[in-house]
Design a protein around this motif. Structure first.
Motif, PDB file in Angstrom:
ATOM      1  N   ASP A   1       0.845  -1.188   0.000  1.00 13.83           N
ATOM      2  CA  ASP A   1       0.000   0.000   0.000  1.00 13.83           C
ATOM      3  C   ASP A   1       0.884   1.241   0.000  1.00 13.83           C
ATOM      4  O   ASP A   1       2.093   1.146  -0.146  1.00 13.83           O
ATOM      5  CB  ASP A   1      -0.889  -0.003   1.240  1.00 13.83           C
ATOM      6  CG  ASP A   1      -2.234   0.689   0.993  1.00 13.83           C
ATOM      7  OD1 ASP A   1      -2.320   1.526   0.078  1.00 13.83           O
ATOM      8  OD2 ASP A   1      -3.182   0.412   1.734  1.00 13.83           O
ATOM      9  N   VAL A   2       0.269   2.390   0.226  1.00  9.46           N
ATOM     10  CA  VAL A   2       0.994   3.667   0.271  1.00  9.46           C
ATOM     11  C   VAL A   2       1.106   4.122   1.720  1.00  9.46           C
ATOM     12  O   VAL A   2       0.143   4.112   2.464  1.00  9.46           O
ATOM     13  CB  VAL A   2       0.293   4.733  -0.575  1.00  9.46           C
ATOM     14  CG1 VAL A   2       0.999   6.071  -0.446  1.00  9.46           C
ATOM     15  CG2 VAL A   2       0.231   4.302  -2.025  1.00  9.46           C
ATOM     16  N   LEU A   3       2.314   4.500   2.097  1.00 13.02           N
ATOM     17  CA  LEU A   3       2.607   5.064   3.418  1.00 13.02           C
ATOM     18  C   LEU A   3       2.928   6.541   3.214  1.00 13.02           C
ATOM     19  O   LEU A   3       3.767   6.881   2.376  1.00 13.02           O
ATOM     20  CB  LEU A   3       3.788   4.339   4.050  1.00 13.02           C
ATOM     21  CG  LEU A   3       4.401   4.963   5.300  1.00 13.02           C
ATOM     22  CD1 LEU A   3       3.391   4.976   6.434  1.00 13.02           C
ATOM     23  CD2 LEU A   3       5.660   4.216   5.699  1.00 13.02           C
ATOM     24  N   THR A   4       2.267   7.416   3.975  1.00 11.03           N
ATOM     25  CA  THR A   4       2.529   8.853   3.891  1.00 11.03           C
ATOM     26  C   THR A   4       3.235   9.296   5.154  1.00 11.03           C
ATOM     27  O   THR A   4       2.772   9.014   6.264  1.00 11.03           O
ATOM     28  CB  THR A   4       1.222   9.649   3.717  1.00 11.03           C
ATOM     29  OG1 THR A   4       0.612   9.253   2.492  1.00 11.03           O
ATOM     30  CG2 THR A   4       1.487  11.149   3.702  1.00 11.03           C
ATOM     31  N   ILE A   5       4.373   9.967   4.971  1.00 11.49           N
ATOM     32  CA  ILE A   5       5.114  10.573   6.080  1.00 11.49           C
ATOM     33  C   ILE A   5       4.933  12.075   5.958  1.00 11.49           C
ATOM     34  O   ILE A   5       5.207  12.661   4.915  1.00 11.49           O
ATOM     35  CB  ILE A   5       6.621  10.209   6.038  1.00 11.49           C
ATOM     36  CG1 ILE A   5       6.843   8.704   5.976  1.00 11.49           C
ATOM     37  CG2 ILE A   5       7.355  10.869   7.197  1.00 11.49           C
ATOM     38  CD1 ILE A   5       6.430   7.955   7.226  1.00 11.49           C
ATOM     39  N   ARG A   6       4.471  12.711   7.025  1.00  9.78           N
ATOM     40  CA  ARG A   6       4.230  14.168   7.010  1.00  9.78           C
ATOM     41  C   ARG A   6       5.288  14.909   7.800  1.00  9.78           C
ATOM     42  O   ARG A   6       5.849  14.437   8.698  1.00  9.78           O
ATOM     43  CB  ARG A   6       2.860  14.467   7.605  1.00  9.78           C
ATOM     44  CG  ARG A   6       1.775  13.861   6.768  1.00  9.78           C
ATOM     45  CD  ARG A   6       0.444  14.543   7.028  1.00  9.78           C
ATOM     46  NE  ARG A   6      -0.570  13.859   6.286  1.00  9.78           N
ATOM     47  CZ  ARG A   6      -0.846  14.109   4.991  1.00  9.78           C
ATOM     48  NH1 ARG A   6      -0.210  15.035   4.352  1.00  9.78           N
ATOM     49  NH2 ARG A   6      -1.792  13.442   4.370  1.00  9.78           N
TER      50      ARG A   6
END
Length: 112
Positions: A107-112
């Motif tokens: 899946d997609v992992l988002t780091i902010r």
């Protein structure tokens, strides 16, 4: 989106995998890889080796399912298995046995 976490935090992420043949004892290693480019295909050597957890609920639990494992990784700056800069990443999981190197895009992992 799989997860959305902050670059200053450290958090465990788990991916459940179903083993279709063999047993958990056949697995020699598991790993994770994160790619900013969704077309990038990782090599086995690119993976960070992480923890394998037996995800099976044991009988007599009515929800028990055979062949489930969790690939558990610590993401973040405080002693994490992987530290990432802000952005969106494709998350890949590696499951190794004596004869196979199974690579799955999760899946997609988002780091902010």
């Amino acid at each position: 989106m799989m997860a959305d976490i902050f670059r200053t935090g450290t958090e465990y992420l788990a991916n459940e995998i179903t083993i279709k043949r063999g047993t958990i004892t056949d697995i020699t290693a598991v790993g994770v890889y994160h790619a900013a480019n969704p077309n990038q295909i990782p090599a086995v050597e690119d993976f960070a080796l992480v923890q394998l957890v037996d995800g099976v609920k044991k009988p007599p639990d009515p929800l028990a399912e055979a062949g489930k494992i969790d690939v558990l990784s610590l993401i973040g700056p405080r002693n994490g298995d992987v530290t990432l800069t802000p952005g969106d990443y494709q998350r890949y999981v590696l499951v190794q046995t004596a004869t196979e190197d199974i690579i799955r895009r999760i899946d997609v992992l988002t780091i902010r």
